[in-house]
Design an enzyme around this catalytic site. Structure first.
Site, PDB file in Angstrom:
ATOM      1  N   TYR A 238       0.679  -1.088   0.014  1.00 27.61           N
ATOM      2  CA  TYR A 238      -0.045   0.072  -0.124  1.00 27.61           C
ATOM      3  C   TYR A 238       0.551   1.241   0.032  1.00 27.61           C
ATOM      4  O   TYR A 238       0.748   2.146  -0.873  1.00 27.61           O
ATOM      5  CB  TYR A 238      -0.865   0.089   1.288  1.00 27.61           C
ATOM      6  CG  TYR A 238      -1.859   1.444   1.471  1.00 27.61           C
ATOM      7  CD1 TYR A 238      -2.682   2.011   0.587  1.00 27.61           C
ATOM      8  CD2 TYR A 238      -1.444   1.820   2.457  1.00 27.61           C
ATOM      9  CE1 TYR A 238      -3.125   3.123   0.798  1.00 27.61           C
ATOM     10  CE2 TYR A 238      -2.134   3.061   2.985  1.00 27.61           C
ATOM     11  CZ  TYR A 238      -2.945   3.862   1.820  1.00 27.61           C
ATOM     12  OH  TYR A 238      -3.601   5.006   2.123  1.00 27.61           O
ATOM     13  N   LYS A 242       1.718   4.068  -3.148  1.00 25.57           N
ATOM     14  CA  LYS A 242       1.242   5.298  -2.762  1.00 25.57           C
ATOM     15  C   LYS A 242       2.322   6.349  -3.001  1.00 25.57           C
ATOM     16  O   LYS A 242       2.053   7.322  -3.743  1.00 25.57           O
ATOM     17  CB  LYS A 242       0.448   5.505  -1.422  1.00 25.57           C
ATOM     18  CG  LYS A 242      -0.932   4.936  -1.471  1.00 25.57           C
ATOM     19  CD  LYS A 242      -1.980   5.512  -2.255  1.00 25.57           C
ATOM     20  CE  LYS A 242      -2.420   6.705  -1.694  1.00 25.57           C
ATOM     21  NZ  LYS A 242      -3.643   7.376  -2.705  1.00 25.57           N
TER      22      LYS A 242
END
Length: 493
Positions: A238, A242
């Site tokens: 994640y 990002k």
């Protein structure tokens, strides 16, 4: 700046919102519609095959939620006509060129009308499949940026990232891109997009050649994401994807007005439209849920670690303020870290006390109608002590069960497999969350503080857009808003 109110800026604006079915996107939509009914149009990009399906999803997964209760009461019998006039469900996907808008006339209409793009589309699972996380969190941002460059009246692209793109840094974490400097230099020598897409393609083809089941493909691609993230220096898929999304935005934005907002842990509403609204289990809420049901008896955490949280309505207010203050500004890297650790810190010890007090007074009632008695539990402050605890408490009994199962001709096989899977899952989750349960960083928020000062000095209606985290009384918020909201909107529901 020539603006005397936030509401004045929002009047007659046309805004494209990605990620509107998500927690943050939904609260943003509700806030805009509630405080500025004279907004011109909100386009909500929704994954769907056609307009009818997108509209159904919008009403079912966004407008129909309890979150819109206050707005629904405000408009009464005119609510549906108000929504029809102001909100358009746009079938599409951030992973597709032109965001999946294929009809030329609609594309022309959008590009001539949209003034603000709010990009909150993301997959937030720490261990999402690498192919999915890359497509949405990294290359999806490039699709949004490409679309934004075609919008003739664009005043702002606001992209929601996460404060944890910093990786596993300690100390004061600045509001800049310094945590990505090494990666940015590496990308001067490699074509990241080509390399990673090829690796994903090879891995999927390999699995297809093995005729792997859907479960095997999912687990393999999850593990592959963690492996790639750690290779580049990030703890999970994640935050890695990002961070890469941020890098691509900064490298490719040209003169486009771009603001990046990095929230910390986003929690239930503080006040608006009412306290305690939340959707789904969000990070710390999984711990609260396990604890109140008596299923969480030990926890890996440093009690002194600061739990950096920001209520979602405050985050939305900061986003709206950032849009107003920075519209038309095309120079520099504008980054806001929105959290509480710098100016109003709450540590895990305090949080643990609040949770213990709440469920001591208001115990969870199990399916047999009996109250669950909570204890302080066992706090383990290092991964080494946690593994030792798990070995003694669970691993050794599991090995004993394995021996008994073998001695009795696999009689206890189902029980052994079930316990083994649960233990593997727990250890995987602990390894994923370890960097945050033992986190040693404090997020600098000087830019956000300056934004708040500017808003106070410039806008007569700033009181309707409060994002000053210093005003939060954590004990009152956790005990009277967050936990009751979590119970009402997620756990009991």
């Amino acid at each position: 700046m020539g603006l005397d109110s936030v509401l004045g800026y929002l009047q007659n604006k046309t805004i494209l919102i990605t990620g509107a079915t998500g927690f943050l996107g939904m609260v943003f939509v509700e806030k805009i519609l509630r405080v500025q009914p004279n907004v011109k149009k909100l386009y909500l990009l929704v994954r769907a095959s056609d307009t009818k399906s997108a509209t159904h999803r919008m009403h079912d997964e966004i407008i129909g939620k309890e979150l819109f209760r206050v707005l629904r009461q405000k408009w009464g019998t005119d609510f549906d006509s108000f929504i029809s006039e102001k909100v358009v469900a746009l079938p599409g996907d951030v992973t597709i060129e032109n965001l999946g808008v294929s009809e030329p006339r609609l594309m022309e209409e959008l590009c001539s009308e949209i003034q603000i793009i709010f990009n909150s589309a993301a997959t937030t699972n720490f261990d999402e499949r690498y192919d999915i996380s890359l497509a949405v969190n990294t290359f999806g941002t490039l699709r949004v940026l490409s679309f934004a460059k075609k919008c003739l009246k664009l005043q702002m692209l606001l992209h929601v990232s996460t404060a944890y793109v910093c990786g596993e840094r300690a100390g004061l974490i600045p509001e800049d891109s310094s945590s990505m400097d090494k990666m940015i230099k590496e990308m001067d020598n490699i074509d990241f997009e080509k390399v990673e897409k090829n690796l994903v393609k090879e891995k999927l083809n390999e699995l297809k050649g093995q005729d792997a089941s859907k479960e095997v493909v999912t687990n393999t691609m999850k593990d592959f994401g963690i492996k790639r993230a750690r290779l580049y220096g990030w703890p999970n898929t994640y935050v890695f994807t990002k961070a890469m999304g941020e890098i691509f935005l900064q490298r490719s934005k040209d003169n486009l007005p771009l603001v990046i907002v990095r929230p910390t842990i986003v929690t239930s509403t503080y006040k608006e439209p009412f306290p305690g609204w939340i959707q789904g289990l969000r990070t710390i809420d999984s711990v609260i849920a396990g604890y109140c049901k008596g299923k969480l008896t030990c926890l890996l955490v440093d009690p002194a670690t600061v739990l950096d949280m920001i209520p979602v309505d405050m985050l939305v207010n900061s986003i709206i303020a950032a849009m107003v203050v920075n519209s038309y500004q095309s120079s520099g890297n504008i980054i806001y870290q929105v959290g509480s650790s710098s100016r109003n810190p709450l540590n895990f010890f305090q949080m643990h006390e609040f949770i213990f007090q709440y469920f001591t007074k208001n115990p969870w009632v199990n399916k047999d109608g009996e109250p669950v008695i909570v204890t302080k539990g066992t706090i383990l402050t290092t991964m080494a002590t946690f593994r030792m605890y798990m070995n003694i408490r669970y691993m050794l009994p599991l090995k004993g069960l394995k021996f008994v199962n073998k001695a009795f001709g696999q009689y206890f096989q189902d029980r052994y497999v079930n316990y083994s899977r649960k233990l593997d899952l727990v250890m995987r989750l602990v390894e994923l969350y370890e960097p945050y349960m033992l986190f040693k960083g404090i997020f600098d928020d000087a830019n956000t503080e300056k934004l708040w000062r500017t808003a106070r000095e410039s806008f007569i209606d700033v009181g309707s857009f409060n994002f000053d985290a210093t005003c939060i009384d954590w004990e009152d918020y956790i005990m009277h808003a967050h936990i009751p909201g979590l119970l009402k909107h997620v756990l009991i529901k």
